[in-house]
Design an enzyme around this catalytic site. Structure first.
Site, short mmCIF file in Angstrom:
data_model
loop_
_atom_site.label_atom_id
_atom_site.label_comp_id
_atom_site.label_asym_id
_atom_site.label_seq_id
_atom_site.Cartn_x
_atom_site.Cartn_y
_atom_site.Cartn_z
N GLN A 156 -23.98 26.23 67.86
CA GLN A 156 -24.08 26.34 66.41
C GLN A 156 -24.09 24.93 65.82
OE1 GLN A 156 -20.67 28.43 64.98
NE2 GLN A 156 -21.08 27.93 62.86
N GLY A 157 -25.20 24.56 65.15
CA GLY A 157 -25.30 23.21 64.58
C GLY A 157 -25.09 23.26 63.09
N SER B 162 -21.58 21.88 61.24
CA SER B 162 -20.76 20.77 60.71
C SER B 162 -21.37 19.41 60.98
CB SER B 162 -19.37 20.81 61.35
OG SER B 162 -18.69 21.97 60.99
N SER C 170 -19.95 23.08 69.93
CA SER C 170 -19.39 23.55 71.19
C SER C 170 -20.50 23.94 72.16
CB SER C 170 -18.50 24.76 70.96
OG SER C 170 -17.41 24.41 70.16
N GLU D 28 -18.08 35.31 62.68
CA GLU D 28 -17.13 34.49 63.43
C GLU D 28 -15.70 34.93 63.13
OE1 GLU D 28 -17.34 30.35 62.37
OE2 GLU D 28 -16.86 29.71 64.40
N GLU E 179 -6.75 26.08 55.16
CA GLU E 179 -6.81 25.79 53.72
C GLU E 179 -8.05 26.43 53.09
OE1 GLU E 179 -6.09 23.61 56.09
OE2 GLU E 179 -4.03 23.05 55.55
#
Lengths: 379, 342
Positions: A123-124, A126, A158, A241, A361
């Protein structure tokens, strides 16, 4: 804690139990590379038996099963001590997103290899400057003949080093509001211009990578969903997710707690009132996670979609997992700090739970705004 | 596997909330507390609606509902901070219905259901003087100790009113004077059901407290914006939601095990008492915090919720005791261990 199943669901569970007993893949190897191969083979076997992608439509290789059957599967797998499938990103996030937003051609091309674990995904999303504030990402895609040219940098990717494909979020319209100018792409990891650099985690292993993209070409067929409509598709990925985490994680917490209780028993600690009280508290947390997961499943089974409650579930799971890992260190004393002990690894690893998949958060912000209806943080 | 409310149950919940909201405005609540009075008219109305004998079989004149439905009513009454002896009545009915002899049931349940008779329940522990809600106006008292329960009629017990933190509910110290009559049935199971209903009330208190906090956070402006847009405030509310949802899950599950005679009843009830008992005072404490200065005034409803929640937790589930009980039910026994070596 058994909740009642319908006759069909009971039959499903019984057949599954028998199959798992007869096809148990054995213990997970300690070596990471061997463990990966073990999981791949296991997923292929699940796929042959029709247990991978249970909830996917039948025409695309699934069983068209309900979320309840998926939950039954997860529970039986946990009970039998079965390892997780190799590629959760592909199975639980990319696959469902392609099912929801993809063209028939994309479904034809990508879904089968996901199920059989013959292709892997990363997964690209962040970037160094765009974590919690994902919509501010800068990786940019410019229009070229027949497709797009993408340049930029991703981080925390990852398993990129073993991935065949990447679901990539990039900016296609610099003039639009940040979350309105994004597009989700399916990128071939063999494309020229992709450089991977492993990142070492606090635990010592390198599951993560930095990914540098230098004029990588993606054809039009690689756009998932609408051009500039990538934010919606990205939210689908992120929601899956979270939903996936909630129920499965409650089973893992219970399993780890059971192991901790056993460790305490072996050391004669169960006679200590403080230890009993703390374990009881953790037991309550584990059970509440399961009950809340079941309530969410029931709502979904009655027609609801996985919603922002997934964020509340992730928050609570994180707290429980971290409390459990920390208490294990408290009670196991000098034994637990040895580098060879699983508890020490779990303790360090657990600190990442409140950051990955959306920080606690951010999850709290989502619950505050979308469940409680409180005003946005930035007016 | 359905853990969600049925449409029928949702209707019961909505009807109950609406009725109580109409009857019990904030001002009416305050007035009744000042007067040290209950809302007798409302009690009569609920009796007529069949709430008081909700779980008694229809053939015996009750509502024929399951514990899950009674739980919804108790939650609604908690939310409304209802000035009624409802819990005392419900507890008495549950014990008689679950563990009483046919004669005991015939004698008392009809009157309890129509509101003409009032009951009270006391938990007896050795060496502790028991506090019972609404014992001073009760026609009968059931004293529960472990797996035994005895019923005492007027003259066989003495109830001395005492003031507790819960200013909206009448408590009394009870002294047993007579022999009483034993309840022959499964007292533990019936007492467990009482615990679930008490936990449901605490869950309702927490719901009301969360609503107060969130509503205020949306409208109170400071520094040019609603305070709910500050994460310190909104995250506190999210914490409160987590506590409330935990209580709700635990109570629903406990009611489910009771309705199905599940073997998991006792641990489920212990868990519901612990989690809901805590939420019943912690969430109101959060409501006071979010409300700032005015949250700490007598006129603001938050302290009424805090008081009731705290007393519920202290009486029904003293935290260390219940937690130890839950531990004994769900962990291997301490005896199985070797010598302690810390």
């Amino acid at each position: 804690m058994e909740l009642e199943l319908t006759e069909d669901q009971t039959r499903f569970r019984e057949a599954l139990r028998v199959w798992l007993q007869q096809n148990h893949p054995g213990a997970l190897p300690v070596d990471r590379d061997e463990a990966w191969a073990h999981r791949q083979r296991w997923q292929a076997r699940l796929d042959e038996a029709g247990y991978a992608g249970l909830t996917w439509p039948v025409e695309w290789g699934g069983r068209g099963a309900t979320t309840v059957e998926q939950a039954i599967f997860n529970e039986e797998a946990a009970r039998a001590g079965i390892p997780r499938p190799a590629d959760l990103v592909a199975l639980h996030m990319v696959g469902p997103t392609i099912l929801r937003h993809g063209t028939d051609e994309q479904k034809e091309r990508f879904l089968r290899p996901i199920l059989s674990a013959s292709e892997h995904w990363c997964q690209g999303f962040s970037e160094p400057d765009a974590g919690s504030d994902l919509a501010s990402l800068k990786t940019a895609a410019t229009r070229v003949d027949g497709g797009w040219r993408v340049s930029g940098q991703k981080i925390w990717t990852s398993m990129a080093h073993v991935s065949d494909w990447c679901v990539l979020l990039a900016r296609t319209d610099r003039d639009a509001a940040p979350h309105r100018g994004l597009t989700l792409f399916l990128m071939d990891m063999k494309s020229p211009g992709i450089e991977l650099r492993p990142l070492r985690q606090a635990t010592g292993d390198s599951e993560f990578n930095e990914m540098f993209l230098d004029a990588v070409e993606i054809p039009d067929a690689g756009v998932l969903g609408e051009v500039d409509g990538g934010w919606q598709a990205a939210l689908t990925v992120l929601m899956h997710e979270r939903a996936g985490l909630a129920f499965t994680s409650s089973l893992e917490v219970q399993r780890e707690l059971n192991a901790l209780i056993e460790s305490c028993r072996e050391r004669g600690l169960l006679a200590d009132g403080y230890v009993r009280a703390r374990l009881a508290g953790l037991q309550i947390e584990a059970r509440l996670l399961r009950l809340t997961g079941m309530r969410a499943l029931s709502r979904e089974a009655n027609g609801g979609l996985p919603g922002p409650e997934g964020s509340l579930a992730k928050l609570r799971w994180t707290k429980a997992a971290q409390a459990l890992a920390a208490f294990a260190m408290d009670v196991l004393g000098t034994d637990a700090v040895l580098d060879s002990r699983a508890e020490g690894y779990a303790f360090i690893r657990s600190r990442g739970n409140s950051i990955e998949g959306g920080t606690s958060e951010i999850q709290a912000n989502i619950v505050a705004e979308r469940v409680l209806g409180l005003p946005r943080v930035t007016a | 596997m359905n853990f969600d409310l049925t449409d029928e149950q949702k209707t019961i919940q909505q009807t109950a909330n609406q009725l109580l909201r109409e009857r019990l405005t904030d001002q009416r609540l305050r007035d009744l507390v000042e007067a040290g009075a209950y809302d007798d008219d409302l009690e009569a109305e609920l009796a007529e609606l069949g709430w008081l004998g909700a779980t008694v079989a229809a053939e015996e004149g009750g509502g024929g509902m399951g514990l899950t439905e009674l739980v919804l009513l108790a939650e609604a009454l908690g939310e409304a901070i209802a000035p009624l002896p409802f819990l005392a009545t419900a507890a008495t009915v549950l014990l008689l219905d679950g563990a009483g002899s046919a004669a005991q049931r015939d004698r008392w349940i009809p009157g309890l259901s129509d509101g003409s008779v009032h009951g009270s329940v006391a938990s007896t522990q050795p060496g502790v003087q028991s506090l019972a809600a609404d014992a001073d106006s009760a026609d009968l008292l059931i004293a529960v100790g472990g797996s035994e329960a005895r019923i005492y009629v007027a003259g066989e017990f003495e109830a001395t009113p005492v003031e507790t933190l819960d200013v909206g509910r009448r408590y009394a110290r009870v002294e047993i004077l007579g022999e009483g009559e034993i309840l022959p049935g499964d007292v533990e199971a019936a007492w467990a059901r009482v615990g679930v209903v008490a936990a449901a009330e605490s869950t309702g208190l927490a719901q009301r407290a969360l609503d107060l906090a969130v509503d205020y956070a949306k409208v109170r402006h400071q520094f040019g914006r609603p305070i709910g847009s500050f994460q310190a405030v909104s995250h506190r509310c999210v914490e409160m939601l987590g506590e409330l949802e935990g209580a709700r899950s635990a109570v629903r599950y406990a009611a489910w095990t009771a309705d199905r005679g599940s073997v998991d009843l006792q641990p489920a009830v212990a868990m519901a008492e612990i989690v809901a008992g805590e939420a019943g005072w912690k969430v109101p404490a959060g409501a006071i915090q979010v409300s700032g200065g005015i949250g700490f005034t007598w006129e603001h409803l938050a302290h009424f919720l805090l008081r009731r929640g705290r007393v519920n937790a202290s009486l029904r589930c003293t935290h260390p005791t219940e937690l130890a009980r839950f531990a004994d039910l769900t962990l291997p026994s301490a005896d199985e261990s070797q010598e302690v070596s810390l």
